[in-house]
Design a protein around this motif. Structure first.
Motif, PDB file in Angstrom:
ATOM      1  N   THR A 222      23.451  38.563  41.559  1.00 36.05           N
ATOM      2  CA  THR A 222      22.565  38.854  42.688  1.00 36.05           C
ATOM      3  C   THR A 222      23.343  39.447  43.865  1.00 36.05           C
ATOM      4  OG1 THR A 222      22.830  36.567  43.438  1.00 36.05           O
ATOM      5  CG2 THR A 222      20.897  37.072  42.078  1.00 36.05           C
ATOM      6  N   GLU A 223      24.660  39.253  43.883  1.00 33.92           N
ATOM      7  CA  GLU A 223      25.502  39.809  44.945  1.00 33.92           C
ATOM      8  C   GLU A 223      25.887  41.258  44.665  1.00 33.92           C
ATOM      9  OE1 GLU A 223      28.821  37.194  45.066  1.00 33.92           O
ATOM     10  OE2 GLU A 223      27.691  35.519  45.919  1.00 33.92           O
ATOM     11  N   GLY A 224      25.522  41.761  43.501  1.00 34.14           N
ATOM     12  CA  GLY A 224      25.884  43.122  43.134  1.00 34.14           C
ATOM     13  C   GLY A 224      26.945  43.126  42.045  1.00 34.14           C
ATOM     14  N   VAL A 225      27.697  44.203  41.964  1.00 31.48           N
ATOM     15  CA  VAL A 225      28.768  44.316  40.973  1.00 31.48           C
ATOM     16  C   VAL A 225      29.967  43.486  41.435  1.00 31.48           C
ATOM     17  CG1 VAL A 225      30.328  45.884  39.766  1.00 31.48           C
ATOM     18  CG2 VAL A 225      27.997  46.612  40.279  1.00 31.48           C
ATOM     19  N   THR A 226      30.383  42.531  40.609  1.00 31.71           N
ATOM     20  CA  THR A 226      31.435  41.587  40.998  1.00 31.71           C
ATOM     21  C   THR A 226      32.625  41.652  40.042  1.00 31.71           C
ATOM     22  OG1 THR A 226      30.240  39.867  39.748  1.00 31.71           O
ATOM     23  CG2 THR A 226      29.823  40.005  42.121  1.00 31.71           C
ATOM     24  N   THR A 227      32.878  42.804  39.497  1.00 31.66           N
ATOM     25  CA  THR A 227      33.910  42.961  38.468  1.00 31.66           C
ATOM     26  C   THR A 227      35.328  42.950  39.017  1.00 31.66           C
ATOM     27  OG1 THR A 227      32.324  44.469  37.412  1.00 31.66           O
ATOM     28  CG2 THR A 227      34.542  44.356  36.466  1.00 31.66           C
ATOM     29  N   THR A 228      35.551  43.602  40.152  1.00 31.65           N
ATOM     30  CA  THR A 228      36.900  43.914  40.627  1.00 31.65           C
ATOM     31  C   THR A 228      37.834  42.720  40.743  1.00 31.65           C
ATOM     32  OG1 THR A 228      36.057  45.855  41.780  1.00 31.65           O
ATOM     33  CG2 THR A 228      38.210  45.039  42.457  1.00 31.65           C
ATOM     34  N   PRO A 229      37.426  41.577  41.333  1.00 34.80           N
ATOM     35  CA  PRO A 229      38.376  40.456  41.459  1.00 34.80           C
ATOM     36  C   PRO A 229      38.935  39.984  40.126  1.00 34.80           C
ATOM     37  CG  PRO A 229      36.435  40.092  42.814  1.00 34.80           C
ATOM     38  CD  PRO A 229      36.132  41.262  41.950  1.00 34.80           C
ATOM     39  N   TYR A 230      38.130  40.013  39.087  1.00 28.99           N
ATOM     40  CA  TYR A 230      38.578  39.576  37.763  1.00 28.99           C
ATOM     41  C   TYR A 230      39.547  40.600  37.159  1.00 28.99           C
ATOM     42  CZ  TYR A 230      34.650  36.458  38.461  1.00 28.99           C
ATOM     43  OH  TYR A 230      33.783  35.524  38.997  1.00 28.99           O
ATOM     44  N   GLN A 231      39.255  41.867  37.353  1.00 33.66           N
ATOM     45  CA  GLN A 231      40.163  42.911  36.883  1.00 33.66           C
ATOM     46  C   GLN A 231      41.510  42.825  37.593  1.00 33.66           C
ATOM     47  OE1 GLN A 231      37.658  46.309  37.806  1.00 33.66           O
ATOM     48  NE2 GLN A 231      37.235  46.667  35.637  1.00 33.66           N
ATOM     49  N   ASP A 232      41.483  42.581  38.898  1.00 37.12           N
ATOM     50  CA  ASP A 232      42.722  42.514  39.673  1.00 37.12           C
ATOM     51  C   ASP A 232      43.614  41.371  39.206  1.00 37.12           C
ATOM     52  OD1 ASP A 232      41.890  44.671  41.141  1.00 37.12           O
ATOM     53  OD2 ASP A 232      41.230  43.504  42.875  1.00 37.12           O
ATOM     54  N   ILE A 233      43.011  40.218  38.918  1.00 33.07           N
ATOM     55  CA  ILE A 233      43.804  39.077  38.447  1.00 33.07           C
ATOM     56  C   ILE A 233      44.388  39.375  37.067  1.00 33.07           C
ATOM     57  CG2 ILE A 233      43.587  36.704  37.588  1.00 33.07           C
ATOM     58  CD1 ILE A 233      41.745  36.189  39.997  1.00 33.07           C
ATOM     59  N   ALA A 234      43.611  40.027  36.215  1.00 30.43           N
ATOM     60  CA  ALA A 234      44.106  40.372  34.876  1.00 30.43           C
ATOM     61  C   ALA A 234      45.322  41.288  34.945  1.00 30.43           C
ATOM     62  CB  ALA A 234      43.002  41.016  34.057  1.00 30.43           C
ATOM     63  N   LYS A 235      45.389  42.107  36.009  1.00 32.57           N
ATOM     64  CA  LYS A 235      46.517  43.024  36.176  1.00 32.57           C
ATOM     65  C   LYS A 235      47.759  42.313  36.719  1.00 32.57           C
ATOM     66  CE  LYS A 235      43.498  46.995  37.098  1.00 32.57           C
ATOM     67  NZ  LYS A 235      43.012  47.932  38.152  1.00 32.57           N
ATOM     68  N   GLN A 236      47.567  41.190  37.384  1.00 30.40           N
ATOM     69  CA  GLN A 236      48.682  40.494  38.034  1.00 30.40           C
ATOM     70  C   GLN A 236      49.578  39.763  37.039  1.00 30.40           C
ATOM     71  OE1 GLN A 236      47.659  38.002  41.448  1.00 30.40           O
ATOM     72  NE2 GLN A 236      45.839  39.263  41.817  1.00 30.40           N
ATOM     73  N   VAL A 237      48.964  39.056  36.107  1.00 34.34           N
ATOM     74  CA  VAL A 237      49.721  38.237  35.150  1.00 34.34           C
ATOM     75  C   VAL A 237      49.147  38.425  33.753  1.00 34.34           C
ATOM     76  CG1 VAL A 237      50.423  36.482  36.827  1.00 34.34           C
ATOM     77  CG2 VAL A 237      48.240  36.250  35.626  1.00 34.34           C
ATOM     78  N   LYS A 238      49.947  38.080  32.742  1.00 27.99           N
ATOM     79  CA  LYS A 238      49.504  38.243  31.358  1.00 27.99           C
ATOM     80  C   LYS A 238      49.012  36.946  30.727  1.00 27.99           C
ATOM     81  CE  LYS A 238      52.358  42.243  30.153  1.00 27.99           C
ATOM     82  NZ  LYS A 238      53.367  42.786  29.202  1.00 27.99           N
ATOM     83  N   ALA A 239      49.567  35.803  31.145  1.00 29.98           N
ATOM     84  CA  ALA A 239      49.207  34.533  30.508  1.00 29.98           C
ATOM     85  C   ALA A 239      47.759  34.169  30.832  1.00 29.98           C
ATOM     86  CB  ALA A 239      50.150  33.429  30.976  1.00 29.98           C
ATOM     87  N   PRO A 240      46.921  33.965  29.823  1.00 29.17           N
ATOM     88  CA  PRO A 240      45.506  33.668  30.068  1.00 29.17           C
ATOM     89  C   PRO A 240      45.276  32.469  30.987  1.00 29.17           C
ATOM     90  CG  PRO A 240      45.823  34.238  27.776  1.00 29.17           C
ATOM     91  CD  PRO A 240      47.199  34.130  28.382  1.00 29.17           C
TER      92      PRO A 240
END
Length: 209
Positions: A124-142
């Protein structure tokens, strides 16, 4: 807490590094049938086991968007004659192959996978993808990705963990983080994805207040 998350999957390709045309076609037929009948989690797994020569424990969550694959396999083993073979995933991870075929001698002993995707996470807040993508780029360990997301105040659904953090069993990692002292609350959200064309409820985790 109630929330709805729509996953608009514009591109999603998951396959072994040397996947045969036969397996590629089989998986395409599985996904098409699942979309046509809007198959639930157990039915998607059943269709895959019946149509694909063999499946690996590692690929099932990613191919079929399953968040409880081991439990579903245990259920279906009661009705399908599944053979099992231990294999290695990405050089150092244990996995296994399942098949309704009895002879698994021709099945490889090791697998390497690649995933490429373009997914929009919409609430409902709109597209909320970016924060999750940014964290995925920071580290590799799930699990470290999960920890950073929770500490950043993000709600993390089981599908967020699968799509962006590479997590097949988020509940196990949540349990580990809780034992380390993190106070994590959970609730269920209604989610839809256009890959499976289904709406269902999945667990969502966030740092407790």
């Amino acid at each position: 807490m109630s929330e709805r998350i729509d996953y608009q999957i514009e591109k999603y390709h998951f396959a072994t590094m040397d996947e045969s045309p036969r397996l590629t076609q089989q998986w395409a037929e599985v996904m098409e049938e699942c979309r046509q009948i809007k198959a639930g989690s157990e039915e998607r797994l059943r269709i895959a086991l019946l149509k694909v020569d063999y499946v690996t424990s590692f690929e099932l969550p990613f191919r079929l968007q399953l968040i409880r694959a081991p439990q579903l396999i245990d259920q279906l083993r009661k009705e399908l004659p599944l053979s099992r073979k231990p294999v290695t995933i990405s050089d150092n991870r244990y996995g296994c192959v399942y098949s309704i075929k009895t002879d698994l001698n021709t099945v490889p002993d090791a697998f390497r996978y690649r995933l490429s995707s373009r997914i929009l996470r919409v609430t409902t807040e709109g597209v909320t993808t970016t924060p999750y993508q940014d964290i995925a780029k920071q580290v590799k360990a799930p699990r470290e990705r999960l920890r950073l997301a929770l500490e950043a105040g993000l709600p993390v659904s089981a599908l967020d963990g699968l799509f962006w953090f590479g997590m097949q069993r988020i509940a196990a990692d949540i349990s580990t983080l809780r034992k380390s002292g993190m106070r994590i609350s959970s609730f269920e959200a209604e989610v839809f994805d256009n890959l499976t064309a289904t709406t269902r409820r999945v667990p969502v985790y966030r740092l407790a207040d």
